[in-house]
Write a protein that holds these residues in place. Structure first.
Motif, PDB file in Angstrom:
ATOM      1  N   PHE A  45       1.473   7.811  10.900  1.00 56.81           N
ATOM      2  CA  PHE A  45       0.129   7.229  10.974  1.00 56.81           C
ATOM      3  C   PHE A  45      -0.185   6.219   9.871  1.00 56.81           C
ATOM      4  CE2 PHE A  45      -0.035  11.434  12.973  1.00 56.81           C
ATOM      5  CZ  PHE A  45      -0.366  11.038  14.254  1.00 56.81           C
ATOM      6  N   TRP A  46       0.815   5.646   9.232  1.00 57.63           N
ATOM      7  CA  TRP A  46       0.562   4.636   8.196  1.00 57.63           C
ATOM      8  C   TRP A  46       0.146   3.328   8.841  1.00 57.63           C
ATOM      9  CZ3 TRP A  46      -0.062   6.138   3.430  1.00 57.63           C
ATOM     10  CH2 TRP A  46       0.548   7.306   2.996  1.00 57.63           C
ATOM     11  N   VAL A  47      -0.905   2.741   8.295  1.00 53.93           N
ATOM     12  CA  VAL A  47      -1.435   1.471   8.797  1.00 53.93           C
ATOM     13  C   VAL A  47      -1.468   0.483   7.633  1.00 53.93           C
ATOM     14  CG1 VAL A  47      -3.460   0.325   9.793  1.00 53.93           C
ATOM     15  CG2 VAL A  47      -2.862   2.644  10.505  1.00 53.93           C
ATOM     16  N   LEU A  48      -0.989  -0.725   7.880  1.00 56.46           N
ATOM     17  CA  LEU A  48      -1.027  -1.763   6.856  1.00 56.46           C
ATOM     18  C   LEU A  48      -2.474  -2.212   6.662  1.00 56.46           C
ATOM     19  CD1 LEU A  48       0.571  -3.707   4.986  1.00 56.46           C
ATOM     20  CD2 LEU A  48       0.583  -5.307   6.906  1.00 56.46           C
ATOM     21  N   LYS A  49      -2.979  -2.061   5.430  1.00 56.61           N
ATOM     22  CA  LYS A  49      -4.363  -2.427   5.135  1.00 56.61           C
ATOM     23  C   LYS A  49      -4.467  -3.707   4.322  1.00 56.61           C
ATOM     24  CE  LYS A  49      -6.833   0.948   6.845  1.00 56.61           C
ATOM     25  NZ  LYS A  49      -7.929   0.688   7.765  1.00 56.61           N
ATOM     26  N   TYR A  50      -3.391  -4.062   3.590  1.00 58.94           N
ATOM     27  CA  TYR A  50      -3.479  -5.195   2.669  1.00 58.94           C
ATOM     28  C   TYR A  50      -2.066  -5.640   2.306  1.00 58.94           C
ATOM     29  CZ  TYR A  50      -4.722  -7.765  -1.601  1.00 58.94           C
ATOM     30  OH  TYR A  50      -4.890  -8.723  -2.562  1.00 58.94           O
ATOM     31  N   SER A  51      -1.897  -6.949   2.116  1.00 61.77           N
ATOM     32  CA  SER A  51      -0.617  -7.455   1.611  1.00 61.77           C
ATOM     33  C   SER A  51      -0.843  -8.757   0.857  1.00 61.77           C
ATOM     34  CB  SER A  51       0.384  -7.663   2.744  1.00 61.77           C
ATOM     35  OG  SER A  51      -0.021  -8.710   3.589  1.00 61.77           O
ATOM     36  N   GLU A  52       0.054  -9.024  -0.067  1.00 58.13           N
ATOM     37  CA  GLU A  52       0.085 -10.280  -0.820  1.00 58.13           C
ATOM     38  C   GLU A  52       1.508 -10.795  -0.731  1.00 58.13           C
ATOM     39  OE1 GLU A  52      -1.030  -9.409  -4.860  1.00 58.13           O
ATOM     40  OE2 GLU A  52      -3.036  -8.765  -4.312  1.00 58.13           O
ATOM     41  N   GLU A  53       1.645 -12.105  -0.597  1.00 61.66           N
ATOM     42  CA  GLU A  53       2.974 -12.714  -0.492  1.00 61.66           C
ATOM     43  C   GLU A  53       3.362 -13.391  -1.798  1.00 61.66           C
ATOM     44  OE1 GLU A  53       4.948 -16.347   2.001  1.00 61.66           O
ATOM     45  OE2 GLU A  53       3.633 -14.984   3.103  1.00 61.66           O
ATOM     46  N   TYR A  54       4.616 -13.222  -2.177  1.00 61.67           N
ATOM     47  CA  TYR A  54       5.163 -13.834  -3.391  1.00 61.67           C
ATOM     48  C   TYR A  54       6.471 -14.539  -3.064  1.00 61.67           C
ATOM     49  CZ  TYR A  54       1.648 -11.224  -5.866  1.00 61.67           C
ATOM     50  OH  TYR A  54       0.444 -10.754  -6.298  1.00 61.67           O
ATOM     51  N   SER A  55       6.876 -15.446  -3.925  1.00 64.54           N
ATOM     52  CA  SER A  55       8.108 -16.193  -3.665  1.00 64.54           C
ATOM     53  C   SER A  55       9.358 -15.443  -4.111  1.00 64.54           C
ATOM     54  CB  SER A  55       8.057 -17.577  -4.320  1.00 64.54           C
ATOM     55  OG  SER A  55       7.767 -17.456  -5.691  1.00 64.54           O
ATOM     56  N   THR A  56       9.203 -14.428  -4.976  1.00 63.35           N
ATOM     57  CA  THR A  56      10.359 -13.630  -5.398  1.00 63.35           C
ATOM     58  C   THR A  56      10.026 -12.143  -5.364  1.00 63.35           C
ATOM     59  OG1 THR A  56       9.799 -13.560  -7.759  1.00 63.35           O
ATOM     60  CG2 THR A  56      11.098 -15.465  -7.001  1.00 63.35           C
ATOM     61  N   ARG A  57      11.059 -11.340  -5.222  1.00 62.70           N
ATOM     62  CA  ARG A  57      10.890  -9.887  -5.215  1.00 62.70           C
ATOM     63  C   ARG A  57      10.404  -9.407  -6.589  1.00 62.70           C
ATOM     64  NH1 ARG A  57      13.084  -5.459  -2.127  1.00 62.70           N
ATOM     65  NH2 ARG A  57      11.755  -3.734  -2.735  1.00 62.70           N
ATOM     66  N   SER A  58      10.873 -10.070  -7.637  1.00 65.71           N
ATOM     67  CA  SER A  58      10.473  -9.709  -8.995  1.00 65.71           C
ATOM     68  C   SER A  58       8.961  -9.852  -9.186  1.00 65.71           C
ATOM     69  CB  SER A  58      11.222 -10.578 -10.005  1.00 65.71           C
ATOM     70  OG  SER A  58      10.776 -10.326 -11.300  1.00 65.71           O
ATOM     71  N   GLN A  59       8.391 -10.934  -8.683  1.00 63.94           N
ATOM     72  CA  GLN A  59       6.943 -11.143  -8.784  1.00 63.94           C
ATOM     73  C   GLN A  59       6.197 -10.060  -8.012  1.00 63.94           C
ATOM     74  OE1 GLN A  59       6.883 -15.114  -7.150  1.00 63.94           O
ATOM     75  NE2 GLN A  59       6.445 -16.021  -9.154  1.00 63.94           N
ATOM     76  N   ALA A  60       6.699  -9.732  -6.829  1.00 59.78           N
ATOM     77  CA  ALA A  60       6.060  -8.719  -5.997  1.00 59.78           C
ATOM     78  C   ALA A  60       6.101  -7.354  -6.689  1.00 59.78           C
ATOM     79  CB  ALA A  60       6.731  -8.641  -4.627  1.00 59.78           C
ATOM     80  N   ARG A  61       7.219  -7.012  -7.298  1.00 60.53           N
ATOM     81  CA  ARG A  61       7.330  -5.724  -7.994  1.00 60.53           C
ATOM     82  C   ARG A  61       6.391  -5.655  -9.192  1.00 60.53           C
ATOM     83  NH1 ARG A  61      13.693  -4.471  -7.642  1.00 60.53           N
ATOM     84  NH2 ARG A  61      13.597  -3.374  -5.675  1.00 60.53           N
ATOM     85  N   LYS A  62       6.270  -6.755  -9.918  1.00 57.74           N
ATOM     86  CA  LYS A  62       5.353  -6.780 -11.059  1.00 57.74           C
ATOM     87  C   LYS A  62       3.927  -6.511 -10.592  1.00 57.74           C
ATOM     88  CE  LYS A  62       7.987  -9.763 -14.114  1.00 57.74           C
ATOM     89  NZ  LYS A  62       8.141 -11.100 -14.683  1.00 57.74           N
ATOM     90  N   ARG A  63       3.553  -7.124  -9.480  1.00 54.93           N
ATOM     91  CA  ARG A  63       2.205  -6.921  -8.944  1.00 54.93           C
ATOM     92  C   ARG A  63       2.026  -5.484  -8.443  1.00 54.93           C
ATOM     93  NH1 ARG A  63      -2.975  -7.015  -9.015  1.00 54.93           N
ATOM     94  NH2 ARG A  63      -3.992  -7.621  -7.084  1.00 54.93           N
ATOM     95  N   GLU A  64       3.060  -4.956  -7.777  1.00 57.29           N
ATOM     96  CA  GLU A  64       3.014  -3.571  -7.306  1.00 57.29           C
ATOM     97  C   GLU A  64       2.749  -2.626  -8.476  1.00 57.29           C
ATOM     98  OE1 GLU A  64       6.057  -0.088  -5.694  1.00 57.29           O
ATOM     99  OE2 GLU A  64       6.767  -2.152  -5.779  1.00 57.29           O
ATOM    100  N   TYR A  65       3.495  -2.789  -9.556  1.00 53.06           N
ATOM    101  CA  TYR A  65       3.332  -1.910 -10.713  1.00 53.06           C
ATOM    102  C   TYR A  65       1.971  -2.104 -11.383  1.00 53.06           C
ATOM    103  CZ  TYR A  65       8.271  -0.959 -10.007  1.00 53.06           C
ATOM    104  OH  TYR A  65       9.465  -0.592  -9.452  1.00 53.06           O
ATOM    105  N   ALA A  66       1.456  -3.328 -11.368  1.00 57.05           N
ATOM    106  CA  ALA A  66       0.129  -3.582 -11.941  1.00 57.05           C
ATOM    107  C   ALA A  66      -0.941  -2.819 -11.154  1.00 57.05           C
ATOM    108  CB  ALA A  66      -0.177  -5.071 -11.955  1.00 57.05           C
ATOM    109  N   ILE A  67      -0.828  -2.816  -9.835  1.00 58.92           N
ATOM    110  CA  ILE A  67      -1.783  -2.086  -9.000  1.00 58.92           C
ATOM    111  C   ILE A  67      -1.645  -0.581  -9.258  1.00 58.92           C
ATOM    112  CG2 ILE A  67      -2.414  -1.466  -6.620  1.00 58.92           C
ATOM    113  CD1 ILE A  67      -1.509  -4.359  -5.842  1.00 58.92           C
ATOM    114  N   LYS A  68      -0.414  -0.083  -9.308  1.00 54.21           N
ATOM    115  CA  LYS A  68      -0.183   1.345  -9.516  1.00 54.21           C
ATOM    116  C   LYS A  68      -0.654   1.808 -10.891  1.00 54.21           C
ATOM    117  CE  LYS A  68       3.594   2.080  -6.275  1.00 54.21           C
ATOM    118  NZ  LYS A  68       5.020   2.386  -6.118  1.00 54.21           N
ATOM    119  N   ARG A  69      -0.511   0.965 -11.902  1.00 56.56           N
ATOM    120  CA  ARG A  69      -0.925   1.333 -13.257  1.00 56.56           C
ATOM    121  C   ARG A  69      -2.420   1.597 -13.353  1.00 56.56           C
ATOM    122  NH1 ARG A  69       2.845  -2.428 -15.068  1.00 56.56           N
ATOM    123  NH2 ARG A  69       1.235  -4.002 -15.284  1.00 56.56           N
ATOM    124  N   LYS A  70      -3.196   0.972 -12.485  1.00 54.68           N
ATOM    125  CA  LYS A  70      -4.642   1.184 -12.506  1.00 54.68           C
ATOM    126  C   LYS A  70      -5.009   2.606 -12.077  1.00 54.68           C
ATOM    127  CE  LYS A  70      -6.150  -3.552 -12.096  1.00 54.68           C
ATOM    128  NZ  LYS A  70      -6.553  -3.675 -13.487  1.00 54.68           N
TER     129      LYS A  70
END
Length: 84
Positions: A45-70
């Protein structure tokens, strides 16, 4: 190459999941198949609620960790609401 940060929601568990990937649609299918231990309880039952696009996987991971750190459901819900 594109990379994404995404937020999923499962009504079954009333939880959000934050992740990053190169293939958004196949990753969602993977979560809903119960193949990911951290999201297995919410499948299928997982539904995609939000996404952000980045040009590299490294940028995406940094953003993922920034969100999780909150560590904030309120922040995640604000992000989702600001994307509408």
């Amino acid at each position: 190459m594109k990379a994404f940060v995404y937020i999923l929601f499962s009504e079954k568990t009333d939880r959000y999941y934050v992740g990053s990937t190169d293939e958004l649609e196949s990753r969602l299918n993977h979560h809903n198949a119960g193949s990911t231990p951290s999201t297995k309880a919410g499948a299928p039952f997982w539904v995609l609620k939000y996404s952000e696009e980045y040009s590299t996987r490294s940028q995406a991971r940094k953003r993922e960790y920034a969100i999780k750190r909150k560590k904030s459901r309120k922040y995640i819900e604000w992000l989702i609401g600001s994307g509408d």
